[in-house]
Design an enzyme around this catalytic site. Sequence first.
Site, PDB file in Angstrom:
ATOM      1  N   TRP A 142       0.811  -1.233   0.000  1.00  0.00           N
ATOM      2  CA  TRP A 142       0.000   0.000   0.000  1.00  0.00           C
ATOM      3  C   TRP A 142       0.835   1.270   0.000  1.00  0.00           C
ATOM      4  CZ3 TRP A 142      -4.421  -1.304   4.010  1.00  0.00           C
ATOM      5  CH2 TRP A 142      -5.293  -2.222   3.408  1.00  0.00           C
ATOM      6  N   SER A 193       2.787  -2.567 -12.135  1.00  0.00           N
ATOM      7  CA  SER A 193       1.554  -2.368 -12.926  1.00  0.00           C
ATOM      8  C   SER A 193       0.754  -3.656 -13.117  1.00  0.00           C
ATOM      9  CB  SER A 193       1.885  -1.694 -14.259  1.00  0.00           C
ATOM     10  OG  SER A 193       2.467  -0.421 -14.029  1.00  0.00           O
ATOM     11  N   GLU A 198      11.528   2.139  -4.461  1.00  0.00           N
ATOM     12  CA  GLU A 198      11.312   3.469  -3.866  1.00  0.00           C
ATOM     13  C   GLU A 198      12.241   3.681  -2.672  1.00  0.00           C
ATOM     14  OE1 GLU A 198       7.058   3.068  -3.526  1.00  0.00           O
ATOM     15  OE2 GLU A 198       6.962   3.043  -5.710  1.00  0.00           O
ATOM     16  N   GLU A 220      10.795  -6.622  -9.760  1.00  0.00           N
ATOM     17  CA  GLU A 220      10.043  -5.410 -10.059  1.00  0.00           C
ATOM     18  C   GLU A 220      10.888  -4.471 -10.909  1.00  0.00           C
ATOM     19  OE1 GLU A 220       6.653  -4.711  -7.115  1.00  0.00           O
ATOM     20  OE2 GLU A 220       8.387  -3.622  -6.387  1.00  0.00           O
ATOM     21  N   GLY A 225       0.876  -2.848  -6.189  1.00  0.00           N
ATOM     22  CA  GLY A 225       0.740  -1.526  -5.583  1.00  0.00           C
ATOM     23  C   GLY A 225      -0.652  -0.961  -5.831  1.00  0.00           C
ATOM     24  N   GLY A 252       4.109   1.576 -11.109  1.00  0.00           N
ATOM     25  CA  GLY A 252       3.218   2.733 -11.083  1.00  0.00           C
ATOM     26  C   GLY A 252       3.074   3.442 -12.414  1.00  0.00           C
TER      27      GLY A 252
HETATM   28  P1  PGA Z   1       2.335  -0.848  -8.878  1.00  0.00           P
HETATM   29  O1  PGA Z   1       3.444  -0.939  -7.720  1.00  0.00           O
HETATM   30  O2  PGA Z   1       1.557  -2.142  -8.852  1.00  0.00           O
HETATM   31  O3  PGA Z   1       1.497   0.341  -8.512  1.00  0.00           O
HETATM   32  O4  PGA Z   1       3.073  -0.672 -10.171  1.00  0.00           O
HETATM   33  C1  PGA Z   1       4.104  -2.152  -7.457  1.00  0.00           C
HETATM   34  C2  PGA Z   1       5.115  -1.965  -6.350  1.00  0.00           C
HETATM   35  O5  PGA Z   1       5.701  -0.889  -6.231  1.00  0.00           O
HETATM   36  O6  PGA Z   1       5.340  -2.898  -5.553  1.00  0.00           O
END
Ligand code: PGA
Length: 255
Positions: free
Chosen positions: A9, A212, A96, A166, A233, A172
């Site tokens: 989240w 995504s 991130e 990832e 996410g 995102g």
């Molecule tokens: P997302 O993020 O599904 O919004 O692309 C995935 C994540 O950062 O774990």
Amino acid sequence: MELIIAANWKMHKTAAETAEFCAQLRLQEGRFSKVEVLLCPPFTALAAAAAALEGSTIKLGAQNISWEEKGAYTGEIAPRMLKEFGVSHVILGHSERRHIFGEDDTVIRKKLERALHEGLLPILCIGETEAQRSAKKTASVLERQLHAALEGLDPESVGKLVIAYEPVWAIGTGQAASPDDAAAAASLAHAVVEKILGDKVGSALRVQYGGSVNAGNIGGFVSLPPVNGALVGGASLEPDSFAELIVAAGEAAGH
Ligand code: PGA
């Protein structure tokens, strides 16, 4: 192998919103029977999530931990504080954290060792940037991240492990990797982990795809055997569509 679908989240949802989400998701829980489902809310919503998930098979994870056990570390959260709320997993090495908060391989390694020491199951995120992908460095980046995190660990202390592949450019952005590219990266992760930590850890390893993922595309990823789940996410923030994603994953994987 049971799929693991985890909701990341990030910095979304208050405690009240979390309780409401959990109540809604639980209405659909009977449809998730063969998929392990994990919610990773912000720290401040863990108590509300734990209360709302009592008696449920849905598990709780954290998005970060301190590498220290306790002490004078203003603003940090220790694993033992999280375990009090039934937290069993922790996301480590998310892009991130790496790119916005400057966590490097050394920091991630220290956090991974702390998680293992405290009995939290790590979800170790790895992934290449757009520039690394264009330069055809994906495999070498993933190998470096895996070696930095895992080389030299005692396989007995690791036990179970989850890796989340990832690609940074897919997070995102609405632009997911292709299922074939995700499967290629997942097989590489399976092979490298087995090489570093041996058969026992290798055979218990699950590799998620993240970036995504949504209810419409999840099936394409988890129908390929090296992909054992997803880290989600944006598409995990609304209970009904997240439930559809979980059900679609179970169906596509043949459960
Ligand atoms: P997302 O993020 O599904 O919004 O692309 C995935 C994540 O950062 O774990």
